[in-house]
Write a protein that holds these residues in place. Structure first.
Motif, short mmCIF file in Angstrom:
data_model
loop_
_atom_site.label_atom_id
_atom_site.label_comp_id
_atom_site.label_asym_id
_atom_site.label_seq_id
_atom_site.Cartn_x
_atom_site.Cartn_y
_atom_site.Cartn_z
N TYR A 1 0.88 -1.20 -0.05
CA TYR A 1 0.09 -0.25 0.14
C TYR A 1 0.88 1.09 0.06
O TYR A 1 0.76 2.24 -0.67
CB TYR A 1 -0.96 0.14 1.26
N HIS B 1 2.89 8.00 6.14
CA HIS B 1 2.06 9.06 6.93
C HIS B 1 1.37 10.09 5.76
O HIS B 1 2.23 10.51 4.93
CB HIS B 1 2.79 9.91 7.65
N PRO B 2 -0.02 10.30 5.70
CA PRO B 2 -0.45 11.06 4.85
C PRO B 2 -0.06 12.47 4.91
O PRO B 2 0.20 13.30 3.90
CB PRO B 2 -2.15 10.97 4.98
FE1 SF4 Z 1 -2.97 4.85 2.19
FE2 SF4 Z 1 -3.39 7.64 2.74
FE3 SF4 Z 1 -1.26 6.29 3.62
FE4 SF4 Z 1 -1.45 6.76 1.25
S1 SF4 Z 1 -1.21 8.37 2.86
S2 SF4 Z 1 -0.88 4.75 1.96
S3 SF4 Z 1 -3.71 6.65 0.68
S4 SF4 Z 1 -3.36 5.92 4.48
#
Ligand code: SF4
Length: 195
Positions: free
Chosen positions: A152, A182-183
């Motif tokens: 992911y 981290h988003p």
């Molecule tokens: Fe998932 Fe959001 Fe982390 Fe990207 S930033 S890996 S979309 S939780």
């Protein structure tokens, strides 16, 4: 990865780049003028990480929700959790923005909910359709295929790399494939606000 210091205001949210998890929440909030609990919590803490003060976060949600929700209902049902995130009520804990692991390990979104990590929680085809809005179909497919392998953070890093294409600072932070954890890190680099 630690979020970097940055101040972004509500007025700027339509102009900035966001990771897919937050972009989805923000778009659904704008469309529906409402988000369920888990989505509100995820987006609210992300905004806190963007530098929103309590007053800014409160005003953002009140303005948005009160397009369809009476102010008295907003205050009664929704305001407490905003104060809680800033440690102003209840346990008085000053909550940090959620990292990817926390977002991915929460319960999966049910119909009508939009929280979570798209790379973990969305169907393969849905991911391609949504990514295509931001990158070409080939890259959207490659990112979705990476997510399918449960990578992911790598998939999210590929999205970051795509939006930073041509950036002067791209080489500084993306010499190697980045695994996003981290988003707010994604946000800061995509919008080139790091020092
Ligand atoms: Fe998932 Fe959001 Fe982390 Fe990207 S930033 S890996 S979309 S939780």
């Amino acid at each position: 990865q630690q979020p970097l210091k940055r101040r972004t205001t509500a007025k700027e949210l339509d102009e900035v780049q966001m990771p897919l998890c937050m972009k989805s929440l923000y778009d659904h909030l704008k469309r529906d003028k409402h988000l369920k609990y888990d989505g509100r919590n995820q987006l609210r803490l992300f905004l806190k990480g963007l530098g929103f003060t309590f007053d800014e976060n409160y005003a953002f949600w009140k303005t948005t929700f009160c397009a369809i929700t009476p102010a008295i209902v907003f205050e009664k049902k929704y305001a407490y959790n905003i104060r809680h995130n800033y440690g102003l009520v209840g346990s008085r804990k000053d909550y940090a923005p959620m990292n990817c692991s926390a977002i991915q390990n929460r319960s999966a979104p049910r119909p009508g909910q939009y929280h979570g990590c798209p790379y973990k929680h969305w169907e393969h085809q849905q991911l391609i359709v949504q990514l295509q809005k931001h990158v070409g179909v080939d890259l959207a497919t490659a990112i979705a295929n990476t997510a399918k392998e449960s990578l992911y953070g790598v998939a999210c890093g590929m999205h970051l790399e795509a939006v930073m294409k041509g950036s002067q600072t791209k080489k500084m932070c993306l010499v190697n494939k980045v695994t996003i954890s981290h988003p707010n890190f994604w946000f800061d680099y995509a919008n080139q606000v790091h020092n």
